[in-house]
Structures are given as C-alpha cells and as structure tokens.
Enzyme design. Structure first.
Site, PDB file in Angstrom:
ATOM      1  CE  LYS A 109      40.858  20.743  21.288  1.00 13.99           C
ATOM      2  NZ  LYS A 109      41.082  21.094  19.883  1.00 13.99           N
TER       3      LYS A 109
HETATM    4  N1  PMP Z   1      42.186  17.366  15.108  1.00 18.13           N
HETATM    5  C1  PMP Z   1      42.476  18.602  15.562  1.00 18.13           C
HETATM    6  C2  PMP Z   1      43.820  19.184  15.260  1.00 18.13           C
HETATM    7  C3  PMP Z   1      41.528  19.324  16.289  1.00 18.13           C
HETATM    8  O1  PMP Z   1      41.804  20.551  16.730  1.00 18.13           O
HETATM    9  C4  PMP Z   1      40.256  18.741  16.532  1.00 18.13           C
HETATM   10  C5  PMP Z   1      39.221  19.520  17.306  1.00 18.13           C
HETATM   11  N2  PMP Z   1      39.355  19.316  18.688  1.00 18.13           N
HETATM   12  C6  PMP Z   1      40.007  17.454  16.049  1.00 18.13           C
HETATM   13  C7  PMP Z   1      40.989  16.798  15.346  1.00 18.13           C
HETATM   14  C8  PMP Z   1      38.691  16.780  16.333  1.00 18.13           C
HETATM   15  O2  PMP Z   1      38.655  16.409  17.681  1.00 18.13           O
HETATM   16  P1  PMP Z   1      37.260  16.250  18.458  1.00 18.13           P
HETATM   17  O3  PMP Z   1      36.418  15.391  17.590  1.00 18.13           O
HETATM   18  O4  PMP Z   1      37.609  15.569  19.723  1.00 18.13           O
HETATM   19  O5  PMP Z   1      36.715  17.614  18.614  1.00 18.13           O
END
Ligand code: PMP
Length: 307
Positions: A159
C-alpha cells in the site's frame, strides 16, 4: 477535511497543525511512502478499531517491500493508534485512521536508503467515502482507460503512495466523465479492483471476487468472504472479464473507506435492477453489524479503546 487535535509523529503526540515536514522531503519528490487506512467505529462500548493488528501489520509489510525501515514495532504502533483515538476525543459515528511512513529531509537522488524515516499516525472524522447516497442507492463505475501496472513493473501488494498515481488518474477520468468511481483492469484485461476498493459480483446467487493477483490484499474483502460463507453463500475467487461484470445480477465494492458500496451501473450498463441488490444489502448490513460491535461472533476483530 475535519482537523483533529493531535497527531502522533515519531513517538510523540503533537498538535495537529505542528505535524509538518520539509518541502525537500524525499517522498514528496520520488514517491516512496507507505500508508494504511484503518477505521474506528463508535459502538455501544465506545470506539472500537476494526482489525487493528492486521492493518498495522500490512503497513510493516508494505514498508518491507519498499525498503523503508519503520523503527517501531506493530505493538507500539497499535498502542499509538488506540491512544490517538482516546486523546482526540472524537464524537462522530466513525473515525478514519491513517498510519503512514515516509522518507524525510536530508537526502536527494533516487537512492533512498539513507533518508530518515518519519512515522505518523493521524486520525479524523470522515463519513462515507463514496457518499451516504452511494451506500443506499449504489454508485456508477467506469472502467479506466489505463490498466493497473503489471506485476513486472510495480508492487501492487504494497500500500505504497506511488501506487496511488495510477488510482488518481483512473479516478479523475471516471469523475470527469460523470461517473463516481473507476474500475481498473489488469494487464491481461481481467477485472482487478477499483481505485481504492475491491470488487465483487453476484451471478446466480454465487458471490465472485477476483484473486489478489494484481490487487492489494484487502482486509475488507477477506471479512466479506468469511461473513458471506458463514451466511451460507458460495464464494468463488476467480478471474472476471469486463463483459461478464456488465451482466452480473449485482455488484459491490469493498474497502475500509468504501465499506460495502453497491454498484448500480458500469459503463452505461445497468447492473441488475439498477439499485442495491438483495445479497448486497445483506452483506452491507452484516458488515455494519460487525464494525459497530452488534455481532458477538466477530467481536474478536474489534479493539475497544476503553478496554
Ligand atoms: N485496493 C486498493 C487500491 C485500496 O486502496 C484499498 C483500500 N485500502 C483496497 C483495495 C481495500 O483494502 P482494505 O479492505 O484493506 O481497506
């Protein structure tokens, strides 16, 4: 944005406005930073942070992938986030937490390992990412003209701030074209994920979501799969092509900020009845029951800040 009182920066709580960095900070120029997005909800027993440890662990893992040495343990950062929610004395329904690490001032040039690492935990009140109306009525998605970078050219499982240039361009294009959100395909043409959320579709009563081959390993997606299986649905992880998505009975996005957002249209094709579908509604209310502490079965995913 809704400013709060304090931000935790490099081990100390400081007033919101004093959390500053130099304009020549390395990350501002070369984009190597890692972020998390975590959420706390106001339950009957006070605020609870949803799946705190997993989010903090993912921050550490993202940092490992991009060679950023965060000088704090997961436990120390968990503690900082709990304290952050307490000290800020929030009052709203939900609070978004943004833990991140970036490279600060002192080194220029692409070789980054000598740049100082700055670690920050910030939190503020933030409502529905895709709008309250989007949660009720569903949103309109546009497939982006750019694909998600392939696995040979970036690290999609990190991330990392740099990955959000791709997301920003896709989101901009979607909004500029009159849509709410962008959906990105992978370099093979299969559906990957939205600009900041994962995608699910429903066909013939089965719930289907792409594998994480070219997406973030999403914590909400994992939660939805566990909950849907517990509800008795068959959940399948497999590749989805765009035309299959156009004829889905239902579709929805999942993410910490997006929560469970129904999709009512994709590229001018109406999905199902053009509104929140019945399975989507069950998943959505089930999810809100979990994060607001109304489902004892999943309470182990909550960290109560007053415990
Ligand atoms: N994909 C991307 C590119 C994101 O930024 C997010 C948000 N964090 C998600 C998927 C979903 O991840 P999560 O469920 O862990 O928030």
């Amino acid at each position: 944005m809704n400013a709060a009182k304090y931000i935790w920066m490099n081990g100390k709580f400081i007033p919101w406005d004093e959390a500053q960095t130099h304009v020549l900070s390395h990350t501002l120029h070369y984009g190597n930073g890692v972020i998390e997005g975590t959420k706390a909800y106001k339950t009957d027993k006070g605020y609870a942070i949803f799946r705190l440890n997993e989010h903090t662990k993912r921050l550490k893992e993202s940092a490992k992938m991009t060679h950023i040495k965060i000088p704090y343990t997961i436990e120390e950062m968990n503690k900082a986030q709990i304290e952050l929610i307490r000290k800020n004395e929030f009052s709203g329904e939900s609070v978004y937490i943004r833990p991140f690490a970036f490279l600060g001032y002192g080194v220029m040039g692409v070789y980054h390992v000598d740049a100082p690492v700055e670690t920050v935990m910030a939190a503020w009140e933030w409502g529905a990412y895709l709008g309250e109306e989007g949660l009720r009525r569903g949103i309109r998605l546009k497939i982006a003209s750019m694909t998600r970078p392939s696995n040979t050219s970036n690290m999609g499982k990190a991330k990392a701030s740099a990955n959000y240039l791709n997301s920003q361009m896709a989101k901009f294009e979607a909004v500029e074209s009159g849509y709410d959100e962008a959906l990105l395909l992978d370099d093979q043409g299969y559906v990957a994920e939205a600009s900041g959320a994962c995608i699910f579709m429903v066909r013939d009563g089965k719930i289907i979501s792409p594998p994480n081959d070219n997406t973030l390993e999403s914590i909400t997606q994992k939660m939805v799969i566990e909950m849907a299986e517990d509800m008795g649905y068959e959940v399948i992880r497999r590749r989805i092509s765009r035309e299959e998505l156009y004829i889905a009975d239902e579709a929805f996005l999942t993410g910490t900020a997006a929560e469970i957002t129904p999709v009512r249209e994709i590229d001018a094709r109406i999905i199902g009845e053009g509104e929140r579908g019945p399975i989507t509604e069950k998943i959505q209310s089930g999810y809100f029951d979990i994060v607001f502490g109304r489902n004892k079965k999943y309470e182990h995913y909550l960290t109560y800040i007053n415990a």
